[in-house]
Enzyme design. Sequence first.
Site, PDB file in Angstrom:
ATOM      1  N   CYS A 178      -0.632   3.445   4.634  1.00  0.00           N
ATOM      2  CA  CYS A 178      -2.059   3.306   4.354  1.00  0.00           C
ATOM      3  C   CYS A 178      -2.907   4.034   5.406  1.00  0.00           C
ATOM      4  O   CYS A 178      -2.922   5.255   5.433  1.00  0.00           O
ATOM      5  CB  CYS A 178      -2.421   1.823   4.235  1.00  0.00           C
ATOM      6  SG  CYS A 178      -4.044   1.579   3.525  1.00  0.00           S
TER       7      CYS A 178
ATOM      8  N   HIS B 261       1.268   0.167  -0.187  1.00  0.00           N
ATOM      9  CA  HIS B 261       1.763  -0.902   0.688  1.00  0.00           C
ATOM     10  C   HIS B 261       3.137  -1.394   0.251  1.00  0.00           C
ATOM     11  O   HIS B 261       3.234  -2.301  -0.563  1.00  0.00           O
ATOM     12  CB  HIS B 261       0.775  -2.081   0.701  1.00  0.00           C
ATOM     13  CG  HIS B 261      -0.475  -1.786   1.448  1.00  0.00           C
ATOM     14  ND1 HIS B 261      -0.662  -2.120   2.764  1.00  0.00           N
ATOM     15  CD2 HIS B 261      -1.589  -1.120   1.070  1.00  0.00           C
ATOM     16  CE1 HIS B 261      -1.847  -1.711   3.173  1.00  0.00           C
ATOM     17  NE2 HIS B 261      -2.442  -1.096   2.158  1.00  0.00           N
TER      18      HIS B 261
ATOM     19  N   GLU C  55       5.000  -3.234   1.799  1.00  0.00           N
ATOM     20  CA  GLU C  55       5.200  -4.627   2.233  1.00  0.00           C
ATOM     21  C   GLU C  55       4.574  -5.614   1.247  1.00  0.00           C
ATOM     22  O   GLU C  55       4.766  -6.825   1.378  1.00  0.00           O
ATOM     23  CB  GLU C  55       4.611  -4.841   3.634  1.00  0.00           C
ATOM     24  CG  GLU C  55       3.109  -5.078   3.714  1.00  0.00           C
ATOM     25  CD  GLU C  55       2.282  -3.806   3.542  1.00  0.00           C
ATOM     26  OE1 GLU C  55       2.871  -2.734   3.287  1.00  0.00           O
ATOM     27  OE2 GLU C  55       1.044  -3.876   3.641  1.00  0.00           O
TER      28      GLU C  55
END
Lengths: 424, 700
Positions: free
Chosen positions: A291, A375, A377
Amino acid sequence: MVSPMALLARTLASAADTPLSARPLHAHYPVVPGSLTAHLQLRTGEVFTGGSFGASTATIGETVFTTSLVGYPESMTDPSYRGQLLVFTQPLIGNHGVPRRTRDQYGILKHFESEKIQCSGIVVGDYATKYSHWNAVESLSEWCEREGIPAITGVDTRALVHILRGQGSTLGSLSVGAQPIDSAKIAWSDPNVENLVAQASTTEVRVFNPDGDVHIALVDCGAKNNIVRSLCDQGARVSLVPWNYNLSASLDSFDGIFISNGPGSPSHCTEAIAQLRHAFEVYQRPIFGICMGNQLMGLAAGIDVYKLRFGNRGHNQPAIDLTTGRCVITSQNHGYALDDSKMPAGWDRLYVNANDGSNEGIRHIEKPFRSVQFHPEARGGPLDTAFVFADFVNDVRAAKLAGVAATAHAELAAEPAQAAAAAA
Amino acid sequence: MAIVSTFEESLQKAIRSADPSFAGFAPLAGCMPETDAELDEALRNPTDRRLFHLAYAMLERNYSVERLHELTRIDRWFLYKLDNICAQHRALCDPHQTLQTLGRAQLEAAKRMGFSDAHIARLLSAAGKAAVGEDAVRSVRQSFGLRPFAKRIDTLAGEFPAPTNYLYTTYNASTDDVSFDEHGTMVLGSGVYRIGSSVEFDWCGVSAIRALRQLGHKTVMVNYNPETVSTDFDECDRLYFDELSYERVRDIYDMEQAGGVIVSVGGQLPQNIALRLHQNGMRVLGTSPEKIDAAEDRHRFSRILDEIGVDQPAWKELVSVEDAEKFAETVGFPVLVRPSYVLSGAAMNVAYDCESLRRHLQLASDVSPEHPVVVTKFILGARELDIDAVAYKGELVVHGVCEHIEDAGVHSGDASLVLPPATLPAGVMDRVREIGGRVAKAFEISGPFNMQIIMQPADDGAEPLLKVIECNLRASRSFPFVSKVTDTNFIDAATRAIVGEAVPAPRDLMQNADKWPYTAIKVPQFSWTRLAGADPFLGVEMASTGEVACFGRTPQEAYLVSLLAVNGFRLPQPGKAVYIGVDDLTEQRVAQKVARHFAQAGYPILTDCPETARLLGDAEVVKFDYADRRGMRDAVDASKIDLVINLAKRRPEDKANRDYAMRRMAVDFGIPLVNDQRCAEMLVDALEALPAGTATALYG
């Protein structure tokens, strides 16, 4: 004052599917008697009056929307939302309350992405006044009040999205009171002119999973908890370092460098960019960015960055892996993007957004430097790209086992081997 | 299905859509047990009625969310949302809350909770308050400027421009997603699928839209059933996935400033609101709703038939039970009891004596309390014809005539339809057309209509009597069948007649029907296995859930292939047995013919009593102990029964009836069942018409 170009853009964008009204919208919602009234006012004049369910305060932020269907506790504590009024397009919010503050084996909050609410305020369609979840300890309303965050319900978020889509992310004021604030008296200030990364970042080095077999520097631009956890889960020792940490002075001590996500405009992070530029020249071990990390690495590599009209925020953004042609569904939250129309020598595109063609990642052609705009995650969102953490830590581990020196100057012996590999 | 961005509004909309007699999330008659124990038991068991038990428990018995959660194990989140609806319900019921004191915010809050105008009116009229009508609530609402907003369904919250025409309305909004400048023609869809109103009306709705688009009209479809083609948004210019209630149809009509609305292709649901739409200034296209009403109202309909000289069975509108009994005794039992404004013969019943007459009258007035109940003479042993037709300004444009294989009295939705008719005496076809023409003229029909005519053989060998028993000024469930067999889209013609554009020239499709090289037969598909305990018996109330149609060179061939195409039907395997049952009304000739056929084909004939065994000649009596559920499977297997033919004609009073038991045994053990004597005879004729030796190839 709206510029003629902005007006034109707004007209073009909305002409396709939204009827235009002559006057800015003022939408009313029948607030339950005895409850407080809140007002979301856009700088462009639109007013949404609804019910207040957060702190009785006023705030200004960039009004952005997320299309994610789940994960409001994660989104609200995501440091990337710092300075923003977060609009949920999912109309039913608050259903499962707010989870308890459990910590995992690394000492990280299990159900939140940072220690506190990061966004400035939230805007929802239909707040569930009563929640139902086994793990909830308080309501969304109680949480917002406790943390001083205003919240408004009863907003036609679809209408709001149409406005934001047309004119781009717009400054908004969220206030609680019987009447909206006189627009002329609002002290509009754009949070993006501030260095939000500096506000979100840690100020001291923190170590997680100290027994990990490889040592990774996680540059904290506003890192989500799950990035730290994902690296630890791969067996890495993680040193969370401030955004402007002097990496150059300690390159030797890290087996890999990881640049986190973060809020606002990357252009304020000149120190981090300078650190990365130097690392690109000398560092030989893996570097990865997510990001904001993607944008900082891009800037350091010489790629320009621009502001998206209304950003990509949601859990179903399709990104195409340009090396394989495979499409992955990703979680996203960003308002800026790399302009990858011209790539500097030595760099290539890695991923591209299948919806709008915006950049989703870059990679160095020879060195193990790569980054993604999305992202992996998640939290919330799909886990389809969680493999990037395993890939990165495996690369780091392989480099360590192969004895790759941190910098080219330290061990010249490594050079012929690399040159041979490149030739092959 | 209902689409809205809040749970409360969506749920209430969906409940109303399931059946217009449901007000919303509110207590429902029949779902209000007296004791806590009964209520708790009802709440513990998930059924299609539990939602109403919940409403009753919350609103009338003050059960807490916690208690309800313990009983139902429904997640509290849903119960809290239901509680939100209840809070609004109570506020409207408050003795001090009247329409006059109702503020804009209160009314808007109720609308956002999904309360209909009619429901609000009912709650404002709660005990001790002056009665308020739906229209009064509507005008107050309009005086506040409150109307639903039209929102578009796209895949991503409006993040990208998505100019779809897939819309819904909601009060939980501040803006419309669309502008209203098309002034399209509205078509009201079929709504919920149920026995008697199913995909055939969807075909009609879709065909109407296609015809309108071909004529260059912009179209607006309203329907809420996700399994329909009419809710495919590429079929129309605008699709409102929304309620087919008077309130919502009118809202959409007003918003769209529609050019007109078509109510006659979606079955009974749109038909029932036609008159109110018309009386409130909406342009209902085609046949006037006043005429639709006249045809639905048994009393007025029968009077008009008398006026135009069209024969009908003796009839009487019910004034009192005594009157009905006197009438029945005058014309002689059996008589048919039927309420007005119902589809698929709901609560329609044949009474053979005073006691069953009283029972059926009560049932009919329960089903349709606002409309009169009519009693007519029920003619035994007559043939029934189905006429599907299209007229324009009172003149027939096209019509199709089907003949039922079953005797008159079997609901036309359950009957086997033969097209062209196979057994009509000369001249009947022209007389049927003549009757159709007179009815079309009398009701000034522009659009589709459907009639059922009874053909009663005259005693003295004269021409048979033709009596009209039913007429609906709308498309019927056999429109797709007739259209496909005659290769003429009746709905296309009807739509053109409705809007009065490019109406095809009148054509007598049945003129040379006796010379067609083929016959088509439509047979019903039943789902008795899914209806535990239901009696697999053909009567005036429809029970079939689907249909199968096949073509053949002869009616016998068409019937056999249609029957073999029905799910669950097959011919008995060699070496297996045929089980036959009759009652006192069964024609002995038919029973004997059927038994003889199967006996000659080598099947042992079994039956359930010595009298029937004697009637059938050489039949063995096999009795089952139906109470012994465990032993039944073995007993049925041992009997080798592979086809059950039950020719009883009396509808049983209770489950102790042996014919009921025989039919239910067939269904429960997956044995093919023939339960009508005409069908049984047709089956035998079809099998005998097969070239020698070929029947074996068809054995299941």
